[in-house]
Design a protein around this motif. Sequence first.
Motif, short mmCIF file in Angstrom:
data_model
loop_
_atom_site.label_atom_id
_atom_site.label_comp_id
_atom_site.label_asym_id
_atom_site.label_seq_id
_atom_site.Cartn_x
_atom_site.Cartn_y
_atom_site.Cartn_z
N ARG A 118 0.83 -1.21 0.00
CA ARG A 118 0.00 0.00 0.00
C ARG A 118 0.87 1.27 0.00
NH1 ARG A 118 -4.34 0.97 4.91
NH2 ARG A 118 -5.23 2.95 4.21
N ASN A 169 1.70 1.87 14.64
CA ASN A 169 0.82 0.86 14.03
C ASN A 169 0.97 0.74 12.51
OD1 ASN A 169 -0.50 3.29 13.58
ND2 ASN A 169 -2.53 2.42 13.83
N TYR A 170 1.39 1.84 11.88
CA TYR A 170 1.72 1.80 10.46
C TYR A 170 3.02 2.58 10.29
CZ TYR A 170 -2.98 0.27 8.83
OH TYR A 170 -4.14 -0.42 8.57
N GLU A 265 -3.88 13.10 12.44
CA GLU A 265 -4.86 12.02 12.52
C GLU A 265 -4.69 11.40 13.89
OE1 GLU A 265 -3.99 8.58 10.20
OE2 GLU A 265 -5.62 7.49 11.14
N ARG A 298 -5.89 0.12 15.28
CA ARG A 298 -6.05 1.04 14.14
C ARG A 298 -6.91 2.19 14.63
NH1 ARG A 298 -9.71 -1.72 11.21
NH2 ARG A 298 -9.46 -0.36 9.42
N CYS A 299 -6.56 3.40 14.23
CA CYS A 299 -7.41 4.52 14.69
C CYS A 299 -8.80 4.38 14.11
CB CYS A 299 -6.84 5.89 14.38
SG CYS A 299 -5.42 5.93 13.40
N THR A 300 -8.94 3.61 13.04
CA THR A 300 -10.24 3.42 12.43
C THR A 300 -10.97 2.17 12.96
OG1 THR A 300 -8.98 2.42 10.66
CG2 THR A 300 -9.83 4.62 10.24
N ARG A 455 -9.49 3.96 6.43
CA ARG A 455 -8.90 5.14 5.79
C ARG A 455 -9.01 5.02 4.27
NH1 ARG A 455 -2.78 5.65 5.58
NH2 ARG A 455 -3.00 3.72 6.74
O1 G3H Z 1 -4.47 3.83 12.47
C1 G3H Z 1 -4.71 4.71 11.66
C2 G3H Z 1 -4.77 4.39 10.23
O2 G3H Z 1 -4.85 5.56 9.47
C3 G3H Z 1 -5.92 3.48 9.91
O3 G3H Z 1 -5.80 3.05 8.61
O4 G3H Z 1 -8.11 2.23 8.23
O5 G3H Z 1 -6.26 1.60 6.70
O6 G3H Z 1 -6.34 0.67 9.00
P1 G3H Z 1 -6.68 1.82 8.12
#
Ligand code: G3H
Length: 494
Positions: A118, A169-170, A265, A298-300, A455
């Motif tokens: 990605r 986390n990323y 973010e 993940r923040c999402t 995201r």
């Molecule tokens: O943890 C924060 C990321 O921006 C979440 O991305 O929805 O692709 O896991 P993601």
Amino acid sequence: MPAEFFAEISDQKTPPTYNYFNGSQWVPSSSGKTTQVASPIDGSVIGFLQVVTTAEIDAVMDKAAASQPAWEATPLHQRVKIMHLAADWVRHFEEYLTTLLVNEVGKTADDAKSEIKRTADLMDYFADEAQSIHGEEIDSDNFPGYDKGRIALIERVAHGVVVAIAPFNYPVNLAGSKIAPALLMGNNVVFKPPTQGGISGVHLAQIFRKAGVPEGVISCVTGKGEEIGDYLVGHPKAGMIAFTGSSDTGVAIAGKAPMKPLLFECGGNNPAVVLPDADMSLAAREIVKGAFSYAGQRCTAIKYVLGTRETLETLETLVVKMLAELVKMGDPRSPETKMVGPVISAEVAEHIEKFINESVAAGAKVAVGGKRNGAYLEPTVLTSVRPEMPVVAQEIFGPVASFIAVADYTEAIRIVNASRFGLQASVFTKDEGTGLVFAKQLNVGSVQINGSPQRGPDHFPFLGVKHSGIGVQGVRYSLEAMSRLRPIVINKPQ
Ligand code: G3H
């Protein structure tokens, strides 16, 4: 090949000590101090990162500020070429970087591989999109009282030096998502990787360097956020701060970087609202994926589910069943493991366990999970949760989903909007029209109808409101955020 390409970033011992990149060279810090990175998988030490001094940050900032105008003056097509080459290098080292990520942050191999792929795709997309960003010209006579006597030429210019702070986390993707647009828009970048994830981060910095980013244009400083973070973000030569991390840290940084453009973010604690007419299997599957992929880090991630008592009863049975089918906690290096490896450290796992226990003491019930072994926390579903309980009120970065029963859907809206977080929300209903009406009443960055928060795709706008973020990301939006308008008005003598 990886050994040769990355040779200068570390001392080659086992475990290696990584240097920091001062804009010209990879060097040890004069502090003589390092910080240890241990794998969340088994606690084994996988390397050490330099702890840079404030004087070293000053030197890096001076060099970045001095070399930025020349970088901005470099023809865009040359910056684009460098970005595509960097993307190719990321792809070239996919396997190597994937293994690094698995060991360093405990992602499953599938998740790690998808992060690397990605990132390369994102860098290419940024490079392509940057070529269609341009200024405009506006005439003055549109506004009452003005004739054609003025023309505004509006350019897009860089902010200067962007401080890019990535989370654990990323550590590759959320570094690339900041560094790429910043460089393409002509900014220089001082990159601060996370401590956990910092080893992956320094590798990415080397890729940019090897792809041809000139001296001073990118640097990479390491050290604990609490030791160097304040100094970096408050630095007078920092022209913009791009940050992903917790809401509490985001709020603290915003206070320390007055009047600087911010692109943040932060935490999400995202809700899923399930309406009674929803496709319950679909909702359950998306909730499991949304709550437990990458151990909920993940923040999402979905953190709580809102529905009437009857809806939640149906859903609970399905979620518990699907969790057993789709999720398997274990060593992320094993192909048997699905979605849930360790969280980032045993301390973090302990902290989450404390939130679970406090919530249970306040009346929540454990439907499944709830136990911890070191950094491994069982995927957990809690029911009879109320919004004020720590599992919902606090930012919780782990595999926990909380069910909150509401009397009606007005209450659900009230709960979502009263939260200090506002990244994303999901609404599940078979009627997209109802979903739309519902979505418009939620004060969050984005609403997903019949899908879990996420995201991507990365060219969609991505933003948080309240304590979940500032500014908008997403390919074009990030390029715009990493630049500012410069209107130059030509006044024609009458
Ligand atoms: O943890 C924060 C990321 O921006 C979440 O991305 O929805 O692709 O896991 P993601």
